[in-house]
Design an enzyme around this catalytic site. Sequence first.
Site, PDB file in Angstrom:
ATOM      1  N   ASP A   1      35.665  58.069  86.143  1.00  0.00           N
ATOM      2  CA  ASP A   1      35.935  57.793  84.729  1.00  0.00           C
ATOM      3  C   ASP A   1      34.913  58.588  83.924  1.00  0.00           C
ATOM      4  O   ASP A   1      33.902  59.053  84.448  1.00  0.00           O
ATOM      5  CB  ASP A   1      35.785  56.287  84.450  1.00  0.00           C
ATOM      6  CG  ASP A   1      36.000  55.941  82.977  1.00  0.00           C
ATOM      7  OD1 ASP A   1      36.901  56.544  82.352  1.00  0.00           O
ATOM      8  OD2 ASP A   1      35.280  55.083  82.449  1.00  0.00           O
ATOM      9  N   SER A   2      35.180  58.678  82.625  1.00  0.00           N
ATOM     10  CA  SER A   2      34.209  59.321  81.742  1.00  0.00           C
ATOM     11  C   SER A   2      32.909  58.521  81.678  1.00  0.00           C
ATOM     12  O   SER A   2      31.866  59.079  81.358  1.00  0.00           O
ATOM     13  CB  SER A   2      34.806  59.415  80.339  1.00  0.00           C
ATOM     14  OG  SER A   2      35.165  58.116  79.891  1.00  0.00           O
TER      15      SER A   2
ATOM     16  N   CYS B   1      40.678  56.599  84.323  1.00  0.00           N
ATOM     17  CA  CYS B   1      40.435  56.919  82.922  1.00  0.00           C
ATOM     18  C   CYS B   1      41.779  57.234  82.263  1.00  0.00           C
ATOM     19  O   CYS B   1      42.498  58.143  82.721  1.00  0.00           O
ATOM     20  CB  CYS B   1      39.522  58.147  82.857  1.00  0.00           C
ATOM     21  SG  CYS B   1      39.224  58.748  81.182  1.00  0.00           S
TER      22      CYS B   1
ATOM     23  N   HIS C   1      38.146  51.010  79.659  1.00  0.00           N
ATOM     24  CA  HIS C   1      37.040  50.222  79.104  1.00  0.00           C
ATOM     25  C   HIS C   1      37.533  48.914  78.467  1.00  0.00           C
ATOM     26  O   HIS C   1      36.772  47.975  78.301  1.00  0.00           O
ATOM     27  CB  HIS C   1      36.311  51.008  78.007  1.00  0.00           C
ATOM     28  CG  HIS C   1      35.371  52.069  78.502  1.00  0.00           C
ATOM     29  ND1 HIS C   1      35.798  53.230  79.095  1.00  0.00           N
ATOM     30  CD2 HIS C   1      34.016  52.138  78.475  1.00  0.00           C
ATOM     31  CE1 HIS C   1      34.750  53.976  79.410  1.00  0.00           C
ATOM     32  NE2 HIS C   1      33.650  53.337  79.039  1.00  0.00           N
TER      33      HIS C   1
ATOM     34  N   CYS D   1      43.162  52.056  77.980  1.00  0.00           N
ATOM     35  CA  CYS D   1      41.869  52.684  78.287  1.00  0.00           C
ATOM     36  C   CYS D   1      41.141  51.734  79.216  1.00  0.00           C
ATOM     37  O   CYS D   1      41.162  50.510  79.006  1.00  0.00           O
ATOM     38  CB  CYS D   1      41.088  52.875  76.991  1.00  0.00           C
ATOM     39  SG  CYS D   1      39.340  53.243  77.238  1.00  0.00           S
TER      40      CYS D   1
ATOM     41  N   GLU E   1      30.065  51.057  75.750  1.00  0.00           N
ATOM     42  CA  GLU E   1      29.016  51.881  76.374  1.00  0.00           C
ATOM     43  C   GLU E   1      27.647  51.629  75.729  1.00  0.00           C
ATOM     44  O   GLU E   1      26.633  52.077  76.237  1.00  0.00           O
ATOM     45  CB  GLU E   1      29.390  53.375  76.330  1.00  0.00           C
ATOM     46  CG  GLU E   1      30.586  53.744  77.220  1.00  0.00           C
ATOM     47  CD  GLU E   1      30.241  53.928  78.721  1.00  0.00           C
ATOM     48  OE1 GLU E   1      29.063  54.109  79.059  1.00  0.00           O
ATOM     49  OE2 GLU E   1      31.184  53.858  79.545  1.00  0.00           O
TER      50      GLU E   1
HETATM   51  N1  DGL Z   1      37.757  54.829  80.155  1.00  0.00           N
HETATM   52  C1  DGL Z   1      38.224  55.959  79.401  1.00  0.00           C
HETATM   53  C2  DGL Z   1      39.723  55.841  79.212  1.00  0.00           C
HETATM   54  O1  DGL Z   1      40.334  55.115  79.968  1.00  0.00           O
HETATM   55  C3  DGL Z   1      37.388  56.088  78.174  1.00  0.00           C
HETATM   56  C4  DGL Z   1      37.658  57.325  77.440  1.00  0.00           C
HETATM   57  C5  DGL Z   1      36.536  57.934  76.710  1.00  0.00           C
HETATM   58  O2  DGL Z   1      35.616  58.400  77.362  1.00  0.00           O
HETATM   59  O3  DGL Z   1      36.640  58.034  75.486  1.00  0.00           O
HETATM   60  O4  DGL Z   1      40.344  56.446  78.372  1.00  0.00           O
END
Ligand code: DGL
Length: 261
Positions: free
Chosen positions: A9-10, A72, A186, A184, A151
């Site tokens: 993931d990011s 992600c 998160h 998303c 975050e």
């Molecule tokens: N968890 C990422 C997603 O599902 C977060 C994206 C981001 O880094 O903005 O989109």
Amino acid sequence: MLRRIGVFDSGIGGLTVLRQLRAAFPELDMIYLGDVARVPYGGRSVETITRYACDDVRFLLRFGVDAIVVACGTVSSNALDVLRETFDLPIYGVIESASRLAAQLTRTGAVGVIGTQATIRSGAYQRYIAAADPQVHITARACPLLVPLVENGVEPMDPVAEMIVDRYMSPFDSENIDVMIMGCTHYPVYRPALEKRLPGVAMIDVGEALAQALRGKFGQGEGQGTTAYYATERSAAFDQVVRIMDPGVDPAAIRVENPFR
Ligand code: DGL
């Protein structure tokens, strides 16, 4: 037969997917990468998201993984085709399984989708839901503040989180939705606030939908059930974010390595 999978993931959000994969595949070895140094991806261009995602896959390939799970929504919706063309192993994203589940679950015929700006702009969830059932009415909304909130360690029922969720959910009030895709990875952190704001609406956790779909596809794997965690940076709120995302993960066990500089 699967033995070891790479999950990325990011940031730390993909831990919500990893937890679901772990429950569905206790026997597999899993390597997780959170690109914390470059999170968020969701406000970036398709080119940048794709470049970052290619870096993330290369990082995981060193561990001899048999398959990659893109934990992600942003990468799954903007870069999955390029990843599949570039790398010679199976790569799974979170969009298709969640979209199919949403189309199956809705009784009102109206589904909501929330995600990052890049995810909503891509139209990927909209396309997959329409492919599953063209009759479904879709309302999609980007919620760009939610990823930075998580975050930075803002707790699930913090009044600030509730206020922002309230603002973002207002377009859905008039749409008669009964299913919402938390598009998303998160966002499951803010599920209590989302459920409070939209009572009676079924929330789809995209990690859970993917884990169930993959469980149906693969037989028993062959790993040892180990998990290794990597992040490209230890951010200021790192320990708190990890605790919020998955209290079962020890932040000290996450190795920090950044080969992308
Ligand atoms: N968890 C990422 C997603 O599902 C977060 C994206 C981001 O880094 O903005 O989109």
